[in-house]
Design an enzyme around this catalytic site. Structure first.
Site, PDB file in Angstrom:
ATOM      1  N   ASP A  49       0.819  -1.211   0.000  1.00  0.00           N
ATOM      2  CA  ASP A  49       0.000   0.000   0.000  1.00  0.00           C
ATOM      3  C   ASP A  49       0.857   1.268   0.000  1.00  0.00           C
ATOM      4  OD1 ASP A  49      -2.075  -1.778   0.286  1.00  0.00           O
ATOM      5  OD2 ASP A  49      -2.897  -0.868   2.106  1.00  0.00           O
TER       6      ASP A  49
ATOM      7  N   HIS B  65       3.621  -2.303   3.036  1.00  0.00           N
ATOM      8  CA  HIS B  65       3.607  -0.958   2.476  1.00  0.00           C
ATOM      9  C   HIS B  65       4.905  -0.730   1.707  1.00  0.00           C
ATOM     10  CE1 HIS B  65       0.702  -0.768   5.755  1.00  0.00           C
ATOM     11  NE2 HIS B  65       0.147   0.255   5.117  1.00  0.00           N
TER      12      HIS B  65
END
Length: 257
Positions: free
Chosen positions: A59, A207
């Site tokens: 992400d 992430h």
């Protein structure tokens, strides 16, 4: 009411609260919870499959440094993954987003401004955030994405309905596979969580853009070879969906006729 009855009533209430949130039988036909959405394919947390496949997801990118470093590690182990990208960061770093696609990974929608949608969620805000990001994805890939991850995992019925109407399926992650790598808990903490909890059909949350020096790349250098040794393959979320037992059974029935 006697003490015994009070205790029994409290126990029953606790059981109803816990299981009512996850069991359609107890929750009733009108409660739109995880089971409700997953059964209809309107939202995904993980995939039920007998195959040893896992979807790693990233992400908040693309990031001009971290995304490239992660892609280098993924290439080394021939792992295909899904990147839930922020629209304004795609606009800022289109060449990084193109590399994601060129190397066989999936680029998906993570809103334009990384908005944490507050309930009740605004239909107009959802649509604007998703449309802006889709424009950027089309610019670098030539096509729309089919998946969307709401920042922070925040959702309600409106968010699901709007994103579905736009051809986007909201994807969260396996509850036991939140690495919390954004908080930089340590390479060992990140890698051991993923390896220890690995199950068929997992969707793992990472992430590729964090504040401070990322530990994700080093953790991947431990995770990928170890899980490959255990027989796991790393696929995109869309590929994972296609490998669900339900989808495979449906395909087999079609081939039979």
């Amino acid at each position: 009411m006697t003490a015994i009855w009070k205790t029994a009533a409290a126990a029953f209430a606790a059981v109803t609260l816990v299981f009512g949130l996850s069991s359609p039988a107890l929750a009733g036909p009108h409660v739109k919870n995880r089971d409700y959405y997953e059964e209809r394919g309107e939202m995904i947390w993980e995939v039920h499959t007998s195959q040893k496949v896992i979807a790693l997801t990233f992400d908040d990118g693309p990031d001009p440094s971290e995304t490239g470093q992660i892609l280098d590690v993924l290439h080394q182990y021939n792992a295909k993954c899904t990147f839930f990208a922020i629209g304004k960061r795609i606009a800022a770093y289109p060449e990084v987003a193109r590399r994601v696609i060129t190397e066989g990974h999936e680029l998906a929608n993570h809103t334009y401004n990384h908005v944490y949608f507050k309930k009740p969620i605004s239909e107009q805000q959802i649509q604007e955030e998703l449309e802006l990001t889709e424009r950027e994805i089309v610019k670098v890939s030539g096509r729309h994405s089919s998946l969307f991850r709401p920042p922070g995992g925040m959702y309600d019925e409106t968010l699901v309905d709007v994103s579905n109407s736009m051809g986007l399926t909201p994807v969260l992650w396996s509850w036991h596979q939140d690495t919390r790598d954004w908080n930089r808990p340590g390479v060992y903490s990140i890698s051991s969580r993923v390896i220890r909890n690995a199950r068929n059909g997992d969707i793992v949350l990472f992430h590729d853009h964090v504040h401070g020096q990322s530990q994700t790349r080093e953790a991947l250098k431990i995770i990928l070879p170890e899980l490959q040794k255990q027989g796991f393959r790393f696929v995109t979320v869309s590929e994972l969906i296609g490998l669900s037992d339900a989808r495979q059974a449906k395909n087999s029935r079609h081939l039979a006729f």
